[in-house]
Design a protein around this motif. Structure first.
Motif, short mmCIF file in Angstrom:
data_model
loop_
_atom_site.label_atom_id
_atom_site.label_comp_id
_atom_site.label_asym_id
_atom_site.label_seq_id
_atom_site.Cartn_x
_atom_site.Cartn_y
_atom_site.Cartn_z
N SER A 36 22.45 20.48 27.86
CA SER A 36 23.50 19.80 28.61
C SER A 36 24.81 19.79 27.83
N TRP A 37 24.73 19.47 26.53
CA TRP A 37 25.95 19.44 25.71
C TRP A 37 26.60 20.82 25.62
N GLN A 38 25.79 21.85 25.52
CA GLN A 38 26.36 23.19 25.48
C GLN A 38 27.00 23.55 26.81
N ASP A 39 26.36 23.16 27.91
CA ASP A 39 26.92 23.45 29.23
C ASP A 39 28.24 22.71 29.45
N LEU A 40 28.40 21.56 28.77
CA LEU A 40 29.64 20.79 28.88
C LEU A 40 30.74 21.35 27.97
N GLY A 41 30.38 22.34 27.16
CA GLY A 41 31.38 22.99 26.33
C GLY A 41 31.45 22.51 24.89
N LEU A 74 17.56 27.66 24.63
CA LEU A 74 18.18 27.21 23.38
C LEU A 74 17.87 28.16 22.23
N SER A 75 18.82 28.24 21.31
CA SER A 75 18.57 28.95 20.06
C SER A 75 17.66 28.07 19.19
N PRO A 76 16.56 28.61 18.67
CA PRO A 76 15.61 27.79 17.90
C PRO A 76 16.22 27.09 16.70
#
Length: 220
Positions: A36-41, A74-76
């Motif tokens: 979610s945080w990555q999708d939010l930028g 996600l990247s591990p």
């Protein structure tokens, strides 16, 4: 109501057998939150998840972690798994294989509360670890107890020699922070930076750089 601290609900969860379900939920939510945080930028930030003794002995643990990482895309290396000394030293031969299997996935491995369990130097070189978290009991009296400072200096020196990252737990004062920084501790966590907060409030930390702030942490 007020949040219930881990030292209160985890023993009950372990005794009742619910710790496996809770641990699985925490792992899933941590991965979903990272996504979610990555999708939010937001820039990618590691999240640490505590593994209980019963989770660690689960034969499907590696597969479950792979599934959650894959599901969240996600990247591990954004997932850090925390285990205590007592857990990883229960069966050195078998646990070495399990830890290597986790390492092969690409996740990071951390020893939580270092210095309060077996503290065997041999496992530090035999297990594929990444992080040592210095127990808060050594941090709380920094500046007043020279023995604690000596112990922390030894742990930091040992960690650097082995290529491990050090995180000091329970940092509550600027004096502690300054002394730990002078010793060479890599990262710190504690009430000086923040009390435990919900994910939404944690986002305030994602928008500012703080070299002394350790990775975000989810505890099961």
């Amino acid at each position: 109501g007020n949040p219930v601290p881990p030292n209160e609900f985890i023993p009950i969860a372990e005794e009742s057998g619910l710790i496996l379900e809770i641990g699985a939920w925490v792992l899933k939510r941590a991965c979903q939150q990272l996504r979610s945080w990555q999708d939010l930028g937001y820039d990618p930030i590691p999240v640490a998840v505590n593994l209980s003794a019963r989770q660690f002995t689960d034969e499907q643990l590696v597969n479950k972690i792979v599934d959650e990482l894959s599901s969240a895309k996600l990247s591990p290396d954004l997932l850090e798994l925390e285990l205590t000394e007592r857990v990883i030293m229960r069966d050195v031969v078998e646990n070495r294989v399990k830890l290597q299997a986790l390492k092969d996935i690409g996740v990071k491995l951390s020893v939580d509360d270092f210095g309060t369990g077996y503290s065997s130097m041999s496992y530090l070189k035999r297990f594929p670890l990444d992080v040592l978290k210095i127990d808060r009991s050594f941090v709380m009296d920094l500046g007043t107890d020279s023995n604690d400072e000596s112990i922390i200096r030894a742990i930091v020196a040992l960690s650097k020699g082995l290529g491990l990252v050090t995180i000091a737990e329970g940092v509550e004062t600027e004096q502690q922070r300054e002394l730990l920084a002078s010793i060479g501790c890599d990262l710190m966590q504690g009430y000086l930076f923040s009390r435990p907060v919900p994910a939404r409030e944690a986002e305030t930390f994602l928008t500012r750089a703080d070299p002394g702030l350790a990775s975000m942490e989810d505890s099961s």
